[in-house]
Design a protein around this motif. Structure first.
Motif, PDB file in Angstrom:
ATOM      1  N   LEU A  39     -43.469 -46.658 -12.622  1.00  0.00           N
ATOM      2  CA  LEU A  39     -43.966 -46.186 -13.910  1.00  0.00           C
ATOM      3  C   LEU A  39     -43.912 -47.280 -14.969  1.00  0.00           C
ATOM      4  CD1 LEU A  39     -42.484 -42.574 -13.904  1.00  0.00           C
ATOM      5  CD2 LEU A  39     -44.816 -43.315 -13.312  1.00  0.00           C
ATOM      6  N   ALA A  40     -42.876 -48.107 -14.953  1.00  0.00           N
ATOM      7  CA  ALA A  40     -42.799 -49.232 -15.894  1.00  0.00           C
ATOM      8  C   ALA A  40     -43.909 -50.245 -15.619  1.00  0.00           C
ATOM      9  CB  ALA A  40     -41.420 -49.894 -15.800  1.00  0.00           C
ATOM     10  N   ILE A  41     -44.168 -50.518 -14.355  1.00  0.00           N
ATOM     11  CA  ILE A  41     -45.240 -51.439 -13.976  1.00  0.00           C
ATOM     12  C   ILE A  41     -46.593 -50.875 -14.415  1.00  0.00           C
ATOM     13  CG2 ILE A  41     -46.513 -52.303 -11.958  1.00  0.00           C
ATOM     14  CD1 ILE A  41     -43.681 -52.615 -10.621  1.00  0.00           C
ATOM     15  N   ALA A  42     -46.802 -49.588 -14.172  1.00  0.00           N
ATOM     16  CA  ALA A  42     -48.076 -48.956 -14.526  1.00  0.00           C
ATOM     17  C   ALA A  42     -48.326 -49.008 -16.025  1.00  0.00           C
ATOM     18  CB  ALA A  42     -48.097 -47.516 -14.030  1.00  0.00           C
ATOM     19  N   GLU A  43     -47.272 -48.847 -16.814  1.00  0.00           N
ATOM     20  CA  GLU A  43     -47.416 -48.906 -18.272  1.00  0.00           C
ATOM     21  C   GLU A  43     -47.845 -50.307 -18.713  1.00  0.00           C
ATOM     22  OE1 GLU A  43     -47.919 -47.508 -21.889  1.00  0.00           O
ATOM     23  OE2 GLU A  43     -47.387 -46.256 -20.173  1.00  0.00           O
ATOM     24  N   ARG A  44     -47.213 -51.333 -18.176  1.00  0.00           N
ATOM     25  CA  ARG A  44     -47.609 -52.713 -18.514  1.00  0.00           C
ATOM     26  C   ARG A  44     -49.038 -52.982 -18.056  1.00  0.00           C
ATOM     27  NH1 ARG A  44     -42.562 -54.043 -16.274  1.00  0.00           N
ATOM     28  NH2 ARG A  44     -43.579 -55.211 -14.620  1.00  0.00           N
ATOM     29  N   ALA A  45     -49.391 -52.491 -16.885  1.00  0.00           N
ATOM     30  CA  ALA A  45     -50.742 -52.712 -16.359  1.00  0.00           C
ATOM     31  C   ALA A  45     -51.785 -52.007 -17.229  1.00  0.00           C
ATOM     32  CB  ALA A  45     -50.825 -52.217 -14.915  1.00  0.00           C
ATOM     33  N   ARG A  46     -51.488 -50.779 -17.600  1.00  0.00           N
ATOM     34  CA  ARG A  46     -52.425 -49.989 -18.414  1.00  0.00           C
ATOM     35  C   ARG A  46     -52.765 -50.725 -19.707  1.00  0.00           C
ATOM     36  NH1 ARG A  46     -51.214 -45.157 -17.101  1.00  0.00           N
ATOM     37  NH2 ARG A  46     -49.069 -45.326 -17.809  1.00  0.00           N
ATOM     38  N   ALA A  47     -51.799 -51.428 -20.288  1.00  0.00           N
ATOM     39  CA  ALA A  47     -52.034 -52.182 -21.525  1.00  0.00           C
ATOM     40  C   ALA A  47     -53.064 -53.294 -21.331  1.00  0.00           C
ATOM     41  CB  ALA A  47     -50.717 -52.760 -22.042  1.00  0.00           C
ATOM     42  N   GLY A  73     -55.646 -52.847 -19.158  1.00  0.00           N
ATOM     43  CA  GLY A  73     -56.837 -52.212 -18.598  1.00  0.00           C
ATOM     44  C   GLY A  73     -56.816 -52.142 -17.083  1.00  0.00           C
ATOM     45  N   VAL A  74     -55.632 -52.258 -16.508  1.00  0.00           N
ATOM     46  CA  VAL A  74     -55.480 -52.256 -15.049  1.00  0.00           C
ATOM     47  C   VAL A  74     -54.909 -50.909 -14.613  1.00  0.00           C
ATOM     48  CG1 VAL A  74     -54.283 -53.357 -13.108  1.00  0.00           C
ATOM     49  CG2 VAL A  74     -55.147 -54.757 -14.991  1.00  0.00           C
ATOM     50  N   THR A  75     -55.493 -50.330 -13.590  1.00  0.00           N
ATOM     51  CA  THR A  75     -55.037 -49.067 -13.021  1.00  0.00           C
ATOM     52  C   THR A  75     -54.090 -49.359 -11.869  1.00  0.00           C
ATOM     53  OG1 THR A  75     -57.137 -48.017 -13.577  1.00  0.00           O
ATOM     54  CG2 THR A  75     -55.812 -46.952 -11.874  1.00  0.00           C
ATOM     55  N   VAL A  76     -53.014 -48.595 -11.774  1.00  0.00           N
ATOM     56  CA  VAL A  76     -52.070 -48.739 -10.670  1.00  0.00           C
ATOM     57  C   VAL A  76     -52.139 -47.495  -9.790  1.00  0.00           C
ATOM     58  CG1 VAL A  76     -49.627 -48.915 -10.033  1.00  0.00           C
ATOM     59  CG2 VAL A  76     -50.523 -50.269 -11.934  1.00  0.00           C
ATOM     60  N   ILE A  77     -52.133 -47.726  -8.497  1.00  0.00           N
ATOM     61  CA  ILE A  77     -52.059 -46.673  -7.486  1.00  0.00           C
ATOM     62  C   ILE A  77     -50.829 -46.976  -6.647  1.00  0.00           C
ATOM     63  CG2 ILE A  77     -53.138 -45.703  -5.426  1.00  0.00           C
ATOM     64  CD1 ILE A  77     -55.839 -46.663  -6.530  1.00  0.00           C
ATOM     65  N   ASP A  78     -50.024 -45.962  -6.347  1.00  0.00           N
ATOM     66  CA  ASP A  78     -48.933 -46.202  -5.402  1.00  0.00           C
ATOM     67  C   ASP A  78     -49.400 -45.758  -4.030  1.00  0.00           C
ATOM     68  OD1 ASP A  78     -46.995 -43.355  -5.018  1.00  0.00           O
ATOM     69  OD2 ASP A  78     -48.467 -43.432  -6.640  1.00  0.00           O
ATOM     70  N   CYS A  79     -49.208 -46.613  -3.042  1.00  0.00           N
ATOM     71  CA  CYS A  79     -49.589 -46.290  -1.663  1.00  0.00           C
ATOM     72  C   CYS A  79     -48.565 -46.855  -0.696  1.00  0.00           C
ATOM     73  CB  CYS A  79     -50.965 -46.786  -1.281  1.00  0.00           C
ATOM     74  SG  CYS A  79     -51.940 -47.659  -2.423  1.00  0.00           S
ATOM     75  N   GLY A 111     -53.924 -51.772  12.365  1.00  0.00           N
ATOM     76  CA  GLY A 111     -54.724 -51.041  11.384  1.00  0.00           C
ATOM     77  C   GLY A 111     -54.518 -49.543  11.470  1.00  0.00           C
ATOM     78  N   THR A 112     -53.349 -49.116  11.938  1.00  0.00           N
ATOM     79  CA  THR A 112     -53.076 -47.691  12.131  1.00  0.00           C
ATOM     80  C   THR A 112     -52.011 -47.156  11.178  1.00  0.00           C
ATOM     81  OG1 THR A 112     -51.484 -48.198  13.879  1.00  0.00           O
ATOM     82  CG2 THR A 112     -53.768 -47.766  14.555  1.00  0.00           C
ATOM     83  N   LEU A 113     -51.792 -47.837  10.075  1.00  0.00           N
ATOM     84  CA  LEU A 113     -50.815 -47.385   9.093  1.00  0.00           C
ATOM     85  C   LEU A 113     -51.206 -46.023   8.520  1.00  0.00           C
ATOM     86  CD1 LEU A 113     -50.363 -50.697   7.081  1.00  0.00           C
ATOM     87  CD2 LEU A 113     -48.735 -49.694   8.699  1.00  0.00           C
ATOM     88  N   THR A 114     -50.236 -45.359   7.942  1.00  0.00           N
ATOM     89  CA  THR A 114     -50.472 -44.168   7.133  1.00  0.00           C
ATOM     90  C   THR A 114     -50.138 -44.545   5.703  1.00  0.00           C
ATOM     91  OG1 THR A 114     -50.023 -42.619   8.926  1.00  0.00           O
ATOM     92  CG2 THR A 114     -49.708 -41.801   6.681  1.00  0.00           C
ATOM     93  N   LEU A 115     -51.060 -44.244   4.778  1.00  0.00           N
ATOM     94  CA  LEU A 115     -50.863 -44.536   3.357  1.00  0.00           C
ATOM     95  C   LEU A 115     -50.704 -43.229   2.600  1.00  0.00           C
ATOM     96  CD1 LEU A 115     -53.596 -47.278   2.805  1.00  0.00           C
ATOM     97  CD2 LEU A 115     -51.183 -47.594   3.304  1.00  0.00           C
ATOM     98  N   LEU A 116     -49.627 -43.101   1.863  1.00  0.00           N
ATOM     99  CA  LEU A 116     -49.339 -41.933   1.046  1.00  0.00           C
ATOM    100  C   LEU A 116     -49.622 -42.311  -0.405  1.00  0.00           C
ATOM    101  CD1 LEU A 116     -45.949 -40.993   2.750  1.00  0.00           C
ATOM    102  CD2 LEU A 116     -48.248 -40.146   3.313  1.00  0.00           C
ATOM    103  N   CYS A 117     -50.781 -41.923  -0.918  1.00  0.00           N
ATOM    104  CA  CYS A 117     -51.259 -42.432  -2.201  1.00  0.00           C
ATOM    105  C   CYS A 117     -51.018 -41.470  -3.353  1.00  0.00           C
ATOM    106  CB  CYS A 117     -52.749 -42.718  -2.117  1.00  0.00           C
ATOM    107  SG  CYS A 117     -53.193 -43.907  -0.846  1.00  0.00           S
ATOM    108  N   GLY A 118     -50.656 -42.050  -4.480  1.00  0.00           N
ATOM    109  CA  GLY A 118     -50.542 -41.322  -5.725  1.00  0.00           C
ATOM    110  C   GLY A 118     -51.299 -42.062  -6.801  1.00  0.00           C
ATOM    111  N   GLY A 119     -51.995 -41.312  -7.638  1.00  0.00           N
ATOM    112  CA  GLY A 119     -52.743 -41.934  -8.717  1.00  0.00           C
ATOM    113  C   GLY A 119     -54.017 -41.173  -9.005  1.00  0.00           C
ATOM    114  N   ASP A 120     -54.794 -41.703  -9.912  1.00  0.00           N
ATOM    115  CA  ASP A 120     -56.059 -41.113 -10.307  1.00  0.00           C
ATOM    116  C   ASP A 120     -56.984 -40.970  -9.101  1.00  0.00           C
ATOM    117  OD1 ASP A 120     -58.084 -40.475 -12.535  1.00  0.00           O
ATOM    118  OD2 ASP A 120     -59.064 -42.068 -11.367  1.00  0.00           O
ATOM    119  N   LEU A 138     -50.016 -40.422 -10.108  1.00  0.00           N
ATOM    120  CA  LEU A 138     -49.229 -41.634  -9.906  1.00  0.00           C
ATOM    121  C   LEU A 138     -47.779 -41.289  -9.608  1.00  0.00           C
ATOM    122  CD1 LEU A 138     -49.304 -44.750 -10.012  1.00  0.00           C
ATOM    123  CD2 LEU A 138     -48.548 -44.565 -12.383  1.00  0.00           C
ATOM    124  N   GLY A 139     -47.254 -41.849  -8.545  1.00  0.00           N
ATOM    125  CA  GLY A 139     -45.886 -41.611  -8.130  1.00  0.00           C
ATOM    126  C   GLY A 139     -45.766 -40.624  -6.982  1.00  0.00           C
TER     127      GLY A 139
END
Length: 173
Positions: A91-99, A101-107, A119-128, A152-153
């Motif tokens: 969340l701290a990283i996302a706040e700095r990024a948002r300033a 104009g960068v969007t953060v996704i957690d995966c 190439g068989t990973l599983t990604l657990l994504c949070g975000g817009d 996000l998160g």
């Protein structure tokens, strides 16, 4: 895991600019047709989409905000944090990024080095949702399963719950 993920992005036809603190993996990556960055800031300046795959929150912060950090050079775009870090760090990283104009996704990922190479990973994504859909071609190039779990998160929360309940990360399907 980052080498396997980057190699699969190349295999899928993406132009990949990569950075590693160690020279040897970068040389192997360049031999496969990838491009080697001098520092993360170069990636931020050249790439609208960035995947960060490191060990912990301190390393994510160093890549994004440290000396020659990529956020210093990004003026927009998306950063996909593939590392399992603390929600408070994300969340701290996302706040700095948002300033900037960068969007953060957690995966955060599951599947280990073998899954990354295959190439068989599983990604657990949070975000817009729209941001995740825009990145889906990159996410699918490195994984067999991409799950959008909520805001996000949400990926980090799900990853921590599955790891803490069994002591191990979930297995890819």
């Amino acid at each position: 895991m980052g080498f396997g993920m980057a190699a699969n992005l190349l295999k899928a036809g993406h132009d990949v600019l990569a950075y590693d603190v160690a020279a040897e993996p970068l040389a192997r990556f360049a031999a496969r047709g990838g491009r080697a960055a001098r520092h993360p800031k170069q990636i931020g300046a050249e790439c609208p989409s960035v995947m960060v795959m490191v060990v912990n929150g301190a390393q994510v912060d160093a890549v994004l905000s440290g000396r020659d950090g990529l956020l210093d050079s990004m003026t927009g775009g998306t950063v996909m944090v593939c590392s399992t870090i603390a929600l408070s760090e994300l969340l701290a990283i996302a706040e700095r990024a948002r300033a900037r104009g960068v969007t953060v996704i957690d995966c955060p990922v599951s599947g280990g080095v073998t899954g990354a190479a295959a190439g068989t990973l599983t990604l657990l994504c949070g975000g817009d949702a729209a941001a995740i859909e825009a990145q889906r071609p990159l996410l699918e190039a490195v994984s067999a399963n991409v799950f959008h779990l909520g805001p996000l998160g949400a990926g980090l929360v799900a990853r921590s719950r599955t790891t803490s309940s069994s002591g191990r990360p979930p297995r890819g399907r």
